[in-house]
Design a protein around this motif. Structure first.
Motif, PDB file in Angstrom:
ATOM      1  N   ARG A  27     -11.384   1.396  21.392  1.00 10.76           N
ATOM      2  CA  ARG A  27     -12.833   1.573  21.373  1.00 10.76           C
ATOM      3  C   ARG A  27     -13.503   0.732  20.297  1.00 10.76           C
ATOM      4  O   ARG A  27     -14.704   0.477  20.364  1.00 10.76           O
ATOM      5  N   MET A  28     -12.752   0.343  19.287  1.00 15.86           N
ATOM      6  CA  MET A  28     -13.310  -0.349  18.134  1.00 15.86           C
ATOM      7  C   MET A  28     -12.601  -1.689  17.938  1.00 15.86           C
ATOM      8  O   MET A  28     -11.795  -2.106  18.764  1.00 15.86           O
ATOM      9  N   SER A  29     -12.907  -2.334  16.819  1.00 16.79           N
ATOM     10  CA  SER A  29     -12.250  -3.594  16.484  1.00 16.79           C
ATOM     11  C   SER A  29     -10.812  -3.334  16.087  1.00 16.79           C
ATOM     12  O   SER A  29     -10.526  -2.542  15.187  1.00 16.79           O
ATOM     13  N   ARG A  30      -9.892  -4.032  16.753  1.00 17.52           N
ATOM     14  CA  ARG A  30      -8.474  -3.831  16.447  1.00 17.52           C
ATOM     15  C   ARG A  30      -8.116  -4.318  15.056  1.00 17.52           C
ATOM     16  O   ARG A  30      -7.306  -3.702  14.361  1.00 17.52           O
ATOM     17  N   ILE A  31      -8.702  -5.431  14.639  1.00 20.73           N
ATOM     18  CA  ILE A  31      -8.344  -5.949  13.323  1.00 20.73           C
ATOM     19  C   ILE A  31      -8.819  -5.006  12.220  1.00 20.73           C
ATOM     20  O   ILE A  31      -8.150  -4.843  11.195  1.00 20.73           O
ATOM     21  N   VAL A  32      -9.949  -4.349  12.431  1.00 19.82           N
ATOM     22  CA  VAL A  32     -10.403  -3.375  11.440  1.00 19.82           C
ATOM     23  C   VAL A  32      -9.419  -2.209  11.363  1.00 19.82           C
ATOM     24  O   VAL A  32      -9.064  -1.747  10.270  1.00 19.82           O
ATOM     25  N   ILE A  33      -8.965  -1.727  12.513  1.00 18.02           N
ATOM     26  CA  ILE A  33      -7.985  -0.639  12.542  1.00 18.02           C
ATOM     27  C   ILE A  33      -6.716  -1.046  11.804  1.00 18.02           C
ATOM     28  O   ILE A  33      -6.169  -0.297  10.981  1.00 18.02           O
ATOM     29  N   ILE A  34      -6.235  -2.252  12.077  1.00 15.90           N
ATOM     30  CA  ILE A  34      -5.002  -2.737  11.444  1.00 15.90           C
ATOM     31  C   ILE A  34      -5.169  -2.838   9.935  1.00 15.90           C
ATOM     32  O   ILE A  34      -4.299  -2.400   9.161  1.00 15.90           O
ATOM     33  N   VAL A  35      -6.285  -3.411   9.490  1.00 17.96           N
ATOM     34  CA  VAL A  35      -6.495  -3.608   8.058  1.00 17.96           C
ATOM     35  C   VAL A  35      -6.671  -2.273   7.345  1.00 17.96           C
ATOM     36  O   VAL A  35      -6.137  -2.074   6.246  1.00 17.96           O
ATOM     37  N   VAL A  36      -7.405  -1.348   7.950  1.00 18.63           N
ATOM     38  CA  VAL A  36      -7.547  -0.019   7.328  1.00 18.63           C
ATOM     39  C   VAL A  36      -6.179   0.637   7.189  1.00 18.63           C
ATOM     40  O   VAL A  36      -5.847   1.213   6.151  1.00 18.63           O
ATOM     41  N   GLY A  37      -5.353   0.544   8.247  1.00 21.43           N
ATOM     42  CA  GLY A  37      -4.002   1.089   8.153  1.00 21.43           C
ATOM     43  C   GLY A  37      -3.199   0.423   7.059  1.00 21.43           C
ATOM     44  O   GLY A  37      -2.480   1.084   6.304  1.00 21.43           O
ATOM     45  N   CYS A  38      -3.307  -0.913   6.954  1.00 24.20           N
ATOM     46  CA  CYS A  38      -2.595  -1.649   5.909  1.00 24.20           C
ATOM     47  C   CYS A  38      -3.028  -1.191   4.518  1.00 24.20           C
ATOM     48  O   CYS A  38      -2.198  -1.035   3.611  1.00 24.20           O
ATOM     49  N   MET A  39      -4.311  -0.958   4.341  1.00 25.19           N
ATOM     50  CA  MET A  39      -4.817  -0.476   3.057  1.00 25.19           C
ATOM     51  C   MET A  39      -4.248   0.904   2.728  1.00 25.19           C
ATOM     52  O   MET A  39      -3.858   1.182   1.587  1.00 25.19           O
ATOM     53  N   VAL A  40      -4.201   1.759   3.745  1.00 24.55           N
ATOM     54  CA  VAL A  40      -3.702   3.121   3.523  1.00 24.55           C
ATOM     55  C   VAL A  40      -2.228   3.103   3.144  1.00 24.55           C
ATOM     56  O   VAL A  40      -1.807   3.708   2.154  1.00 24.55           O
ATOM     57  N   TRP A  41      -1.394   2.399   3.962  1.00 23.62           N
ATOM     58  CA  TRP A  41       0.039   2.441   3.643  1.00 23.62           C
ATOM     59  C   TRP A  41       0.360   1.695   2.358  1.00 23.62           C
ATOM     60  O   TRP A  41       1.272   2.086   1.628  1.00 23.62           O
ATOM     61  N   SER A  42      -0.409   0.649   2.043  1.00 26.64           N
ATOM     62  CA  SER A  42      -0.168  -0.082   0.795  1.00 26.64           C
ATOM     63  C   SER A  42      -0.544   0.765  -0.413  1.00 26.64           C
ATOM     64  O   SER A  42       0.163   0.777  -1.424  1.00 26.64           O
ATOM     65  N   ALA A  43      -1.659   1.489  -0.302  1.00 26.28           N
ATOM     66  CA  ALA A  43      -2.068   2.361  -1.402  1.00 26.28           C
ATOM     67  C   ALA A  43      -1.042   3.469  -1.632  1.00 26.28           C
ATOM     68  O   ALA A  43      -0.691   3.788  -2.779  1.00 26.28           O
ATOM     69  N   PHE A  44      -0.533   4.041  -0.554  1.00 29.57           N
ATOM     70  CA  PHE A  44       0.461   5.107  -0.709  1.00 29.57           C
ATOM     71  C   PHE A  44       1.822   4.559  -1.123  1.00 29.57           C
ATOM     72  O   PHE A  44       2.614   5.271  -1.744  1.00 29.57           O
ATOM     73  N   THR A  45       2.106   3.293  -0.775  1.00 33.29           N
ATOM     74  CA  THR A  45       3.328   2.671  -1.293  1.00 33.29           C
ATOM     75  C   THR A  45       3.250   2.552  -2.807  1.00 33.29           C
ATOM     76  O   THR A  45       4.212   2.880  -3.531  1.00 33.29           O
ATOM     77  N   ALA A  56       0.789  -0.860  17.915  1.00 30.78           N
ATOM     78  CA  ALA A  56       0.073  -1.026  19.187  1.00 30.78           C
ATOM     79  C   ALA A  56      -1.171  -1.907  19.044  1.00 30.78           C
ATOM     80  O   ALA A  56      -1.374  -2.819  19.865  1.00 30.78           O
ATOM     81  N   PRO A  57      -2.040  -1.705  18.038  1.00 33.41           N
ATOM     82  CA  PRO A  57      -3.192  -2.611  17.903  1.00 33.41           C
ATOM     83  C   PRO A  57      -2.791  -4.068  17.671  1.00 33.41           C
ATOM     84  O   PRO A  57      -3.455  -4.981  18.152  1.00 33.41           O
ATOM     85  N   ALA A  58      -1.696  -4.296  16.924  1.00 31.54           N
ATOM     86  CA  ALA A  58      -1.268  -5.671  16.664  1.00 31.54           C
ATOM     87  C   ALA A  58      -0.790  -6.341  17.947  1.00 31.54           C
ATOM     88  O   ALA A  58      -1.142  -7.502  18.231  1.00 31.54           O
ATOM     89  N   TYR A  59       0.014  -5.643  18.744  1.00 32.60           N
ATOM     90  CA  TYR A  59       0.454  -6.211  20.025  1.00 32.60           C
ATOM     91  C   TYR A  59      -0.746  -6.525  20.913  1.00 32.60           C
ATOM     92  O   TYR A  59      -0.808  -7.572  21.570  1.00 32.60           O
TER      93      TYR A  59
END
Length: 441
Positions: free
Chosen positions: A94-112, A140-143
């Motif tokens: 429904r939204m921008s895939r790259i935004v979803i990917i980057v938000v996820g990257c920020m979350v997992w990187s912060a928790f790492t 899935a968004p990256a593919y």
């Protein structure tokens, strides 16, 4: 002839619309997109395996056992990761895939990074849960985004390059992590990888553009999740591909995770030496196999869109036979030689399924359709296979080498069933794609 040319032109135009490649907007360079996503993927995999490479110093500081560490690395992580991928992929449709990917990257990187600041075992556990939540936003968004940038004839190579994140990411976790910790503490690698992930995520957000067609098209409400799941389950090729891939992953991952232990027991080697030998022997061949398979799949799909599935089925069947042989090989030298064809075939077969899946799914449901399929693959392969092989080994008892071989030999042949299902999925792939396009219409 004119009618055929017109129909061919209509199919090309429809595929351009489906893949987001219609020339309505100047997009980012597709190879820049691919390698930025590969870079994010390296940290997606590296952050996941970093904990496994630093088990001993963490156990020593927090005074926890193998059971607690295994809980963080194994089924609990895979279950959460798989389940959360569905609603996140739904948002990506429904939204921008790259935004979803980057938000996820920020979350997992912060928790790492937060993992490196943990003050006790339960704060570490909370940080690792956060890593799993963030990482569920990537696959899935990256593919789907790669499929939007690459036409079907180029997707084999693109997905093969993307697949390198698994092998290189594991190296980051297993090798680079302990190397960084040797010069400081176990906390330092978590901080370094967390900060690095934040940086590459920001770079990707600045350089990758979502196709305009994708954003306009997403204004139409996508089908309800339950309706979409029922629709996809009713598609014969989708059902067979996902079931076949799940069984193939179950077979291969069982061998991949238990292989170092088997080498240590069967060939009387220290576990560290066995892990290094196993990783290099199978990993390098796997890298070559994945890249080679992607190139071959691209060439063959120009003549026959079902060719990647045929190649995937044959490669999976051959790889399954070889890993069963390696499991019972009495000599280390023979096992090392067999690792080459095992890695070449086992490293690439999944690319053919991924290519066919992305070609099958229309753009508007591509991320969610991928996530629904990968739910079964991840739950059965990442959770069921390794656990089942270990449980069967315990049930057999007696000599630990023999019991592990028996456990693996019961689980791994399921790869033959997976290969048969992938082969069968070829029959209706083209017709099912047209059917999904009409329904998406």
């Amino acid at each position: 002839m004119g009618e055929r040319a017109g129909m061919a032109r209509q199919r090309r135009d429809a595929d351009a619309r489906l893949t987001g490649t219609a020339p309505a907007r100047r997009l980012s360079n597709k190879w820049v997109v691919l390698f930025l996503l590969l870079g994010i993927g390296l940290f997606n995999q590296g952050d996941r395996f970093l904990l496994a490479g630093l088990v001993e110093p963490i156990k020593a500081e927090f005074r926890v056992g193998d059971g607690f560490m295994g809980l963080l690395m194994g089924p609990a992580f895979a279950l959460l990761y798989s389940l959360l991928a569905i609603p996140i992929a739904r948002a990506a449709d429904r939204m921008s895939r790259i935004v979803i990917i980057v938000v996820g990257c920020m979350v997992w990187s912060a928790f790492t990074a937060a993992s490196g600041l943990a003050q006790g075992p339960w704060t570490l556990a909370g940080a690792r849960v956060g890593v799993g939540i963030g990482e569920a936003a990537f696959q899935a968004p990256a593919y789907a985004l790669i499929a939007a940038y690459f036409v079907p004839e180029q997707r084999g190579r693109a997905f093969a390059i993307m697949g390198l994140n698994t092998y290189i990411g594991q190296t980051l976790g297993y090798v680079a992590g302990p190397a960084l910790a040797a010069n400081a503490t176990w906390r330092y690698p978590f901080l370094v990888m967390g900060a690095s992930g934040l940086v590459i995520g920001l770079i990707a957000l600045l350089l990758i553009r979502e196709p305009r067609h994708r954003i306009v098209h997403s204004e139409a409400p996508p089908p309800r999740l339950s309706a979409l799941a029922a629709q996809l389950v009713g598609i014969a090729s989708y059902r067979a591909m996902m079931a076949g891939m799940a069984l193939g992953v179950l077979s291969g991952l069982s061998f991949g995770l238990w292989g170092p232990t088997l080498f240590a027991r069967a060939y009387a080697m220290p576990i560290k030496e066995a892990s290094t030998l196993f990783g290099l022997a199978f990993g390098i061949a796997g890298l070559v196999g994945m890249l080679s398979f992607g190139a071959i799949a691209d060439r063959s799909s120009k003549r026959d869109p079902t060719a990647p599935l045929r190649l995937a089925a044959l490669a999976l069947a051959a790889a399954t036979a070889l890993i069963v042989i390696v499991t019972w090989t009495p000599g280390l030298g023979v096992a090392r030689w067999l690792a080459v064809p095992c890695g070449l075939l086992g490293g690439g077969w999944s690319v053919g399924v991924v290519v066919a899946l992305q070609n099958l799914l229309p753009d508007r449901i591509r991320a969610t359709g991928t996530a629904l399929g990968m739910l079964a693959v991840n739950l059965l392969g990442a959770v069921g296979g390794p656990w089942l092989a270990g449980a069967l080994s315990d049930a057999v008892g007696g000599d630990p080498t023999h019991s592990l071989r028996i456990g693996l030999s019961i689980v791994m042949p399921l790869g033959f069933v997976g290969a048969w299902l992938i082969w069968r999925s070829r029959r209706s792939l083209v017709a099912d794609r047209e059917r999904l396009v009409e329904l998406d219409g």
